[in-house]
Design a protein around this motif. Structure first.
Motif, PDB file in Angstrom:
ATOM      1  N   PRO A 314      63.303 -21.280  33.989  1.00  0.00           N
ATOM      2  CA  PRO A 314      63.543 -19.835  33.922  1.00  0.00           C
ATOM      3  C   PRO A 314      62.267 -19.048  34.205  1.00  0.00           C
ATOM      4  O   PRO A 314      61.195 -19.648  34.406  1.00  0.00           O
ATOM      5  N   ASN A 316      58.935 -16.922  33.613  1.00  0.00           N
ATOM      6  CA  ASN A 316      57.912 -16.973  32.576  1.00  0.00           C
ATOM      7  C   ASN A 316      57.760 -18.352  31.947  1.00  0.00           C
ATOM      8  O   ASN A 316      57.622 -18.490  30.735  1.00  0.00           O
ATOM      9  N   SER A 317      57.825 -19.370  32.770  1.00  0.00           N
ATOM     10  CA  SER A 317      57.670 -20.712  32.223  1.00  0.00           C
ATOM     11  C   SER A 317      56.507 -21.449  32.885  1.00  0.00           C
ATOM     12  O   SER A 317      56.290 -22.628  32.609  1.00  0.00           O
ATOM     13  N   LYS A 319      55.896 -21.935  36.280  1.00  0.00           N
ATOM     14  CA  LYS A 319      56.189 -22.654  37.534  1.00  0.00           C
ATOM     15  C   LYS A 319      55.189 -22.271  38.627  1.00  0.00           C
ATOM     16  O   LYS A 319      54.547 -23.124  39.233  1.00  0.00           O
ATOM     17  N   ASN A 536      53.048  -8.834  37.488  1.00  0.00           N
ATOM     18  CA  ASN A 536      52.589  -9.314  36.191  1.00  0.00           C
ATOM     19  C   ASN A 536      52.531  -8.133  35.258  1.00  0.00           C
ATOM     20  O   ASN A 536      51.676  -7.262  35.395  1.00  0.00           O
ATOM     21  N   ARG A 573      52.887 -15.047  28.886  1.00  0.00           N
ATOM     22  CA  ARG A 573      51.764 -15.834  28.367  1.00  0.00           C
ATOM     23  C   ARG A 573      50.453 -15.160  28.739  1.00  0.00           C
ATOM     24  O   ARG A 573      50.265 -14.729  29.871  1.00  0.00           O
TER      25      ARG A 573
HETATM   26  N1  ATP Z   1      48.737 -23.264  32.179  1.00  0.00           N
HETATM   27  C1  ATP Z   1      48.546 -21.954  32.113  1.00  0.00           C
HETATM   28  N2  ATP Z   1      47.400 -21.448  31.701  1.00  0.00           N
HETATM   29  C2  ATP Z   1      47.215 -20.145  31.627  1.00  0.00           C
HETATM   30  N3  ATP Z   1      48.125 -19.221  31.962  1.00  0.00           N
HETATM   31  C3  ATP Z   1      49.301 -19.656  32.402  1.00  0.00           C
HETATM   32  C4  ATP Z   1      49.587 -21.036  32.493  1.00  0.00           C
HETATM   33  N4  ATP Z   1      50.803 -21.177  32.951  1.00  0.00           N
HETATM   34  C5  ATP Z   1      51.283 -19.934  33.152  1.00  0.00           C
HETATM   35  N5  ATP Z   1      50.385 -19.031  32.812  1.00  0.00           N
HETATM   36  C6  ATP Z   1      50.591 -17.569  32.878  1.00  0.00           C
HETATM   37  O1  ATP Z   1      51.875 -17.281  32.383  1.00  0.00           O
HETATM   38  C7  ATP Z   1      52.473 -16.248  33.141  1.00  0.00           C
HETATM   39  C8  ATP Z   1      53.767 -16.744  33.683  1.00  0.00           C
HETATM   40  O2  ATP Z   1      53.560 -17.843  34.544  1.00  0.00           O
HETATM   41  P1  ATP Z   1      54.249 -17.974  35.947  1.00  0.00           P
HETATM   42  O3  ATP Z   1      54.158 -16.723  36.698  1.00  0.00           O
HETATM   43  O4  ATP Z   1      53.714 -19.201  36.578  1.00  0.00           O
HETATM   44  O5  ATP Z   1      55.727 -18.197  35.459  1.00  0.00           O
HETATM   45  P2  ATP Z   1      56.986 -18.420  36.346  1.00  0.00           P
HETATM   46  O6  ATP Z   1      57.783 -19.455  35.659  1.00  0.00           O
HETATM   47  O7  ATP Z   1      56.599 -18.678  37.745  1.00  0.00           O
HETATM   48  O8  ATP Z   1      57.709 -17.048  36.186  1.00  0.00           O
HETATM   49  P3  ATP Z   1      58.251 -16.077  37.295  1.00  0.00           P
HETATM   50  O9  ATP Z   1      59.448 -16.742  37.835  1.00  0.00           O
HETATM   51  O10 ATP Z   1      58.527 -14.891  36.515  1.00  0.00           O
HETATM   52  O11 ATP Z   1      57.165 -15.900  38.289  1.00  0.00           O
HETATM   53  C9  ATP Z   1      51.505 -15.879  34.225  1.00  0.00           C
HETATM   54  O12 ATP Z   1      50.801 -14.749  33.841  1.00  0.00           O
HETATM   55  C10 ATP Z   1      50.578 -17.072  34.295  1.00  0.00           C
HETATM   56  O13 ATP Z   1      49.291 -16.720  34.710  1.00  0.00           O
END
Ligand code: ATP
Length: 802
Positions: A314, A316-317, A319, A536, A573
């Motif tokens: 989903p 904010n996980s 990915k 973001n 996060r």
């Molecule tokens: N391992 C990590 N360390 C630090 N920050 C992280 C980590 N993983 C994710 N984040 C942060 O958490 C937030 C959400 O991550 P990300 O954008 O990768 O999620 P997503 O699953 O791709 O969500 P979306 O589909 O909304 O883009 C981002 O701000 C990202 O920088």
């Protein structure tokens, strides 16, 4: 006794060596005998690609039951209005429905039957015999078929070339090609009685109306448009040449499914002989609109051993975060974004981390010296370049009805050793299938939200005064967004940033930064669904102002997947609000929100596809005197797709094509490219500018921006709309400059400067915006508009109750 040609027809098959053939020829009948004899063959042929009958491509045999299995596989080719074709050997109950189905050929049938009586060609060869001449002996049409069949076999096995008294019934068992030859070689047809004539006319009427027959005719490349003409010509031929036995047999069947099924194979033989050019032309047209096996369009990618990693989970996980780590570590990387905005974000972020990365979107190319990495929008993906790592973000967009083709193309065509797909699980199954077609290795990484999303059951109780710092209020129209902003700013101490699709990416980013920044008074965000992707944002709680939206036609509930995507933006996060909350303004909408969040992700069955220009060009070569819009329309009707793909919607493209019809001198390729220009088709000003750009381009005149620069930020909604519109036109100019010969767009720099300035003015305007929103002048009434003003769509629950 049967007489004349029928006797010879019968003799042709009345020998022992023909017994087995006779059985097979019973396919003309509506018994299920074919199924019994040829099931094996039918199964084999079903595996063949549609239309591919190697031995005798245009033979009657190709209309046999196995072939019909193929027809039913071609629903996409036949188009959505077509129904599943019943096999040629189907039992009569089913066939009856088909034959009487008037959907396909109602008008053509009317044409046939009304013209029939006065047809000079067919009429002149026919003499009516007197009704009173009918004798009991002759009138044997009601004979039970099964018993006739038994009789026939007995006679044949005796080896006697004897014509029995039911000769006309035996006609049914004859080889259609022989029957056709007999008819063709006959000097004159039999004299018809008035009643026979009438019945035959009716039978041909039924045939030309038969959806079944016109579907079956496609198997020999008799197109639906040509089918009625072909039947009409066949009818003329038949009336000129028909034999007594054939007539009697048909009359005994009457205007029925069985009569059509008897005539059809003879009709096929006739078409193969008489219409080779039409058949060839239609075949070429069909073949040129072949979109099956799209993975074979990219031979270089197929030659590679690609590793596909699906980051599945989903919002904010984490990915995208993980995929981007691999992208940055790679020697040469590509990031494919769903939005210009997100491509810019990644471009900025990656460069800030010391990885040189260029930017490529439809509107701009920013080359960073020594960069090996590129951040681009998915439509701009190059399938020529070789990469170590590519990331395709929001892969579930493959199923998007309009833009899905761009993701499909990226997945199938990218030349990268490692491809990271980020998205929700809705397209996981179809990606698995595609990888098995392409031969790529697929690895799945499943993710869960960092922190679960919590639904606030209390809601805002219908009162925007309950908004708090960190809230994002989601509304689904520009008008509602400004109403909400005004109300919040009027009745509370909060200040609102706004984000919606019509704003330039720069302005959306500026508004996002304003909201994220804790050191100012802008602590509430009011946004459209544009907030669901790419930014973001430090959102504590997502509040749905309503959960229904206007889809350009009517107000519909927001889909569960969209609700999930938007609500999922709450809590991020690393942000100051790591725990996400979501709720609705009205208590009545809460159940729908909860229902959507509880729903599992869809399991998408088909993903989007759209032809390359070369494919459209090939298709265009088959048609003459059609407009580009008609060409696209015809392509849509005739293209063939595998079961995992759909043709992306192109209404928008067709609207632009229609408008550009009056522009002379554009090549097909230029016309095709102009139709993809990002234009708001509901904005007449923007459409006018596009027309102007295309006209100048077609005349080889340098394309001018011709637009005054606004002096100041907007002080009312009309001025704000004007700024938005102007920015969109400039953005279109920049897009065109990237997709056509650059020299013809000499004002790129001017357009860039103006676009940047207007984005700045928009940002300024939004900060102070406190005016009543206006509707765009599209000529269309707003939904649920009342004399006393716009009414917010009521709770879905209430709508349901009503
Ligand atoms: N391992 C990590 N360390 C630090 N920050 C992280 C980590 N993983 C994710 N984040 C942060 O958490 C937030 C959400 O991550 P990300 O954008 O990768 O999620 P997503 O699953 O791709 O969500 P979306 O589909 O909304 O883009 C981002 O701000 C990202 O920088």
């Amino acid at each position: 006794m049967a007489r004349g040609p029928a006797s010879s027809l019968f003799r042709a098959y009345a020998s022992k060596k023909n017994v087995s053939r006779i059985r097979v020829f019973f396919c003309n009948q509506y018994t299920t005998s074919f199924g019994r004899h040829d099931r094996g063959a039918s199964q084999n042929l079903l595996l063949c690609p549609a239309f591919d009958v190697p031995n005798r491509p245009f033979s009657t045999n190709s209309i046999s039951p196995p072939r019909l299995g193929l027809t039913s596989q071609r629903q996409d080719f036949l188009g959505p209005d077509n129904f599943l074709v019943k096999p040629f050997s189907s039992v009569v109950q089913d066939g009856d429905e088909d034959v009487n189905d008037n959907r396909e050929g109602g008008s053509s049938a009317a044409l046939v039957s009304s013209e029939c009586e006065f047809d000079a060609d067919s009429g002149k060869s026919i003499d009516f015999e007197h009704e009173s001449e009918v004798t009991d002996e002759e009138d044997g049409g009601s004979e039970d078929y099964d018993s006739a069949m038994v009789e026939l076999e007995n006679v044949v096995e005796d080896g006697e070339s004897v014509v029995n008294s039911e000769g006309h019934v035996h006609v049914a068992s004859h080889d259609p090609s022989e029957l056709y030859r007999e008819l063709r070689d006959a000097e004159n047809g039999v004299k018809l009685r008035r009643s026979e004539w009438d019945t035959l006319i009716e039978i041909f009427g039924v045939m030309s109306r038969s959806g079944w027959a016109s579907d079956q005719a496609l198997a020999i490349y008799i197109g639906k448009a040509f089918f009625p003409t072909a039947v009409q010509k066949f009818r003329k031929f038949f009336f000129l040449k028909c034999s007594a036995d054939v007539v009697k047999y048909l009359v005994s069947l009457g205007p029925s499914d069985a009569a059509v099924k008897f005539l059809f194979p003879i009709f096929v033989e006739y078409c193969l002989k008489e219409f080779p050019d039409e058949i060839k032309q239609f075949r070429s047209m069909i073949e040129s609109a072949d979109l099956t096996k799209p993975h074979t369009w990219f031979p270089f990618a197929r030659a590679m051993k690609r590793k596909i990693i699906y980051h599945c989970g989903p919002t904010n996980s984490g990915k995208t975060y993980n995929a981007l780590q691999r992208f940055m570590d790679a020697k040469k990387g590509l990031y494919c974004s769903p939005l210009r905005l997100l491509a810019m974000e990644v471009f900025d972020k990656v460069n800030a981390l010391g990885v040189y990365c260029s930017l490529q979107t439809g509107q701009e190319k920013k080359y960073v010296p020594f960069s090996n990495h590129v951040s681009c929008t998915v439509e701009m993906v190059s399938t020529d370049e070789l990469y170590d790592v590519a990331v395709i973000d929001e892969i579930q967009m493959m199923a998007d009805p309009n833009r899905g083709y761009a993701w499909t193309r990226a997945l199938l065509g990218l030349k990268a050793d490692e491809i990271h797909l980020c998205g929700d699980p809705s397209v996981l199954n179809i990606v698995r299938k595609i990888c098995s077609d392409t031969g790529d290795e697929l690895y799945e990484q499943h993710y869960e939200r960092f922190k679960p999303l919590v639904v606030e059951a209390k809601t805002l109780l219908g009162d925007l005064r309950n908004v708090r710092s960190g809230d994002c209020v989601v509304a689904f129209s520009r008008r509602e967004i400004f109403e909400v902003k005004m109300a919040i700013e009027k009745y509370t101490n909060h200040r609102c940033c706004v984000i919606y699709g019509a704003l330039p990416p720069e302005t959306r980013r500026q508004q996002a930064n304003l909201f994220n920044d804790q050191d100012n008074e802008f602590d509430v965000l009011v946004a459209s669904d544009a907030v669901g992707m790419g930014l973001n944002l430090n959102i504590r709680r997502v509040v749905f102002y309503s959960i229904s939206k206007y889809n350009g036609d009517k107000v519909v509930p927001v889909s569960a997947s969209q609700v999930k995507q938007i609500a999922g933006r709450a809590g991020r996060r690393g942000s100051i609000y790591p725990d996400g909350l979501t709720t609705t303004l009205h208590l009545n909408d809460l159940d729908y929100l909860i229902e959507c969040l509880k729903q599992p992700f869809d399991d998408v069955k088909k993903v989007g596809l759209f032809p390359f220009f070369e494919q459209v060009e090939l298709f265009a070569g088959q048609l003459h005197n059609v407009t580009f819009c008609e060409l696209l329309e015809k392509f849509g009707q005739n293209c063939r797709l595998d079961g995992s793909y759909f043709l992306c919607r192109h209404d928008h493209i067709k609207k632009v094509a229609n408008m550009l019809e009056k522009v002379q001198g554009l090549s097909l390729e230029n016309r095709f490219n102009f139709c993809f220009a990002p234009v708001n088709i509901r904005d007449p000003k923007a459409m006018h500018h596009l027309l102007r750009f295309a006209s100048s381009y077609s005349q080889n005149i340098p394309v001018n921006v011709y637009m005054g620069m606004p002096k100041a930020s907007a002080s009312n909604d009309a001025e704000l709309l004007d700024l938005e519109s102007k920015h969109q036109v400039l953005s279109m100019y920049l897009w065109l400059s990237q997709h056509f010969e650059r020299e013809q767009f000499p004002y790129v720099q001017k357009a860039e400067t103006m676009a940047t300035d207007i984005a700045g003015l928009l940002s300024e305007s939004l900060v102070k915006a406190n005016w009543k929103p206006e509707a765009r002048k599209t000529g269309k009434p707003m939904p649920q508009q009342k004399a006393d003003g716009f009414e917010r769509p009521r709770s879905l629950i209430k709508l349901k109750d009503k």
